[in-house]
Design an enzyme around this catalytic site. Sequence first.
Site, PDB file in Angstrom:
ATOM      1  N   LYS A 146      40.497  17.367   8.238  1.00 25.22           N
ATOM      2  CA  LYS A 146      41.666  18.219   7.953  1.00 25.22           C
ATOM      3  C   LYS A 146      41.316  19.255   6.899  1.00 25.22           C
ATOM      4  CE  LYS A 146      45.098  17.940   4.910  1.00 25.22           C
ATOM      5  NZ  LYS A 146      46.263  17.462   4.130  1.00 25.22           N
ATOM      6  N   GLU A 187      45.415  23.206   9.466  1.00 20.06           N
ATOM      7  CA  GLU A 187      46.724  23.134   8.795  1.00 20.06           C
ATOM      8  C   GLU A 187      47.064  24.409   8.023  1.00 20.06           C
ATOM      9  OE1 GLU A 187      47.209  19.860   6.043  1.00 20.06           O
ATOM     10  OE2 GLU A 187      49.240  20.438   5.545  1.00 20.06           O
ATOM     11  N   LYS A 229      48.388  21.598  12.744  1.00 19.78           N
ATOM     12  CA  LYS A 229      49.318  20.920  11.822  1.00 19.78           C
ATOM     13  C   LYS A 229      50.069  21.987  11.030  1.00 19.78           C
ATOM     14  CE  LYS A 229      49.539  17.750   7.919  1.00 19.78           C
ATOM     15  NZ  LYS A 229      49.121  16.463   7.411  1.00 19.78           N
TER      16      LYS A 229
HETATM   17  P1  13P Z   1      53.440  16.239   3.607  1.00 16.43           P
HETATM   18  O1  13P Z   1      53.944  15.706   4.921  1.00 16.43           O
HETATM   19  O2  13P Z   1      53.869  15.441   2.426  1.00 16.43           O
HETATM   20  O3  13P Z   1      53.689  17.712   3.477  1.00 16.43           O
HETATM   21  O4  13P Z   1      51.873  16.051   3.624  1.00 16.43           O
HETATM   22  C1  13P Z   1      51.165  16.424   4.739  1.00 16.43           C
HETATM   23  C2  13P Z   1      49.855  16.935   4.346  1.00 16.43           C
HETATM   24  O5  13P Z   1      48.846  16.440   4.786  1.00 16.43           O
HETATM   25  C3  13P Z   1      49.798  18.093   3.443  1.00 16.43           C
HETATM   26  O6  13P Z   1      48.506  18.596   3.435  1.00 16.43           O
END
Ligand code: 13P
Length: 348
Positions: A146, A187, A229
């Site tokens: 990620k 993400e 994401k």
């Molecule tokens: P949250 O769902 O708390 O936003 O965390 C997800 C995440 O991986 C943030 O990088």
Amino acid sequence: MNASTLHEHELNQEALIATITELAVPGKGILAADESLSTIGKRFATIGLENTEEHRRQYRSLLCTTPDLGDYVNGMILFEETLTQQDDHGKPLPKILAEQGIVPGIKVDKGLIRLANTLDEQVTQGLDGLAERLTHYKEQGARFAKWRNVYRISEVTPSLAAIKIGAENLARYAAICQELGIVPIVEPEVLMDGDHTIEHCAEVIEIVLMELFSALFLHQVHLELMVLKPSMVIAGADCSQQNTAQEVAEYTINVFRNNVPAAIPTINFLSGGQTPEQATTNLNAINSLDIQPWLLSFSYGRALQEPCLQAWQGKADNISAAQDTLYRRAQLNSLASVGEYTGETSSS
Ligand code: 13P
């Protein structure tokens, strides 16, 4: 390519296909438990727990050993340290996950730095040496990775510079992962901080996604072999006009249908500061509209963990209750990921 490199390439392709097949399953989602050392410290502070390596081991071991968590969770994002930690019986945590049918993944970005010549915008670092780190994480059991880039909404941000550099970094990261047989979770997090409206959020996410997919194309990232994401399209936390779940769903689906190619197998939203119930309700509304080309599931951190952490309070006696809470939250989000959540008392 010589014969051995060709063989390695084929093995990596097979690994990518096997991993995405396990991650793109209707009714299942990802648990994000990859808080950095400083972020987990903030979470522990809410229960008055000191941020030590042993406490982090105990907590993450509680998450990984939650009985039957694999019923609803098919992937868990870990922080580097967790890859080498063990439960109380000396079993490595990634091994426990694998036995639960949960694919272990790893956060590989190195956090945020200030982007020069902008109004304190931030960009994610960590590309230097990434291939070497990934090779090491793979040996330790990680099968996906990620990388989070953040965008802050204000009247003048995110700037085009921040959007373009963020997209470029995410795409370069994803290309490196795929070359090594690791499925990238990409993400782009548009923060909920601020008083912006849902319309403003929609405009920002639209351009962020457009630039992101342009960069992914440029870097020849295989869209079929990655997970997106993103944030939901939602008003800022301080906006006086908050929207219904139906509105959040309509804005989100509208923006995504216009900007996310159908080749993406699964979109796993982050919760980004929504309450656990809000994150589940919104996900359910998103999955209650028409049929979409992608799975629409969760990759929640806080929205899955907060009730569990509160139930635990750092006490051994509370482990079982905390695990029940996590299991239940995962179950409710599983229902929401197929549009079958009917409230906190939902049953499957
Ligand atoms: P949250 O769902 O708390 O936003 O965390 C997800 C995440 O991986 C943030 O990088």
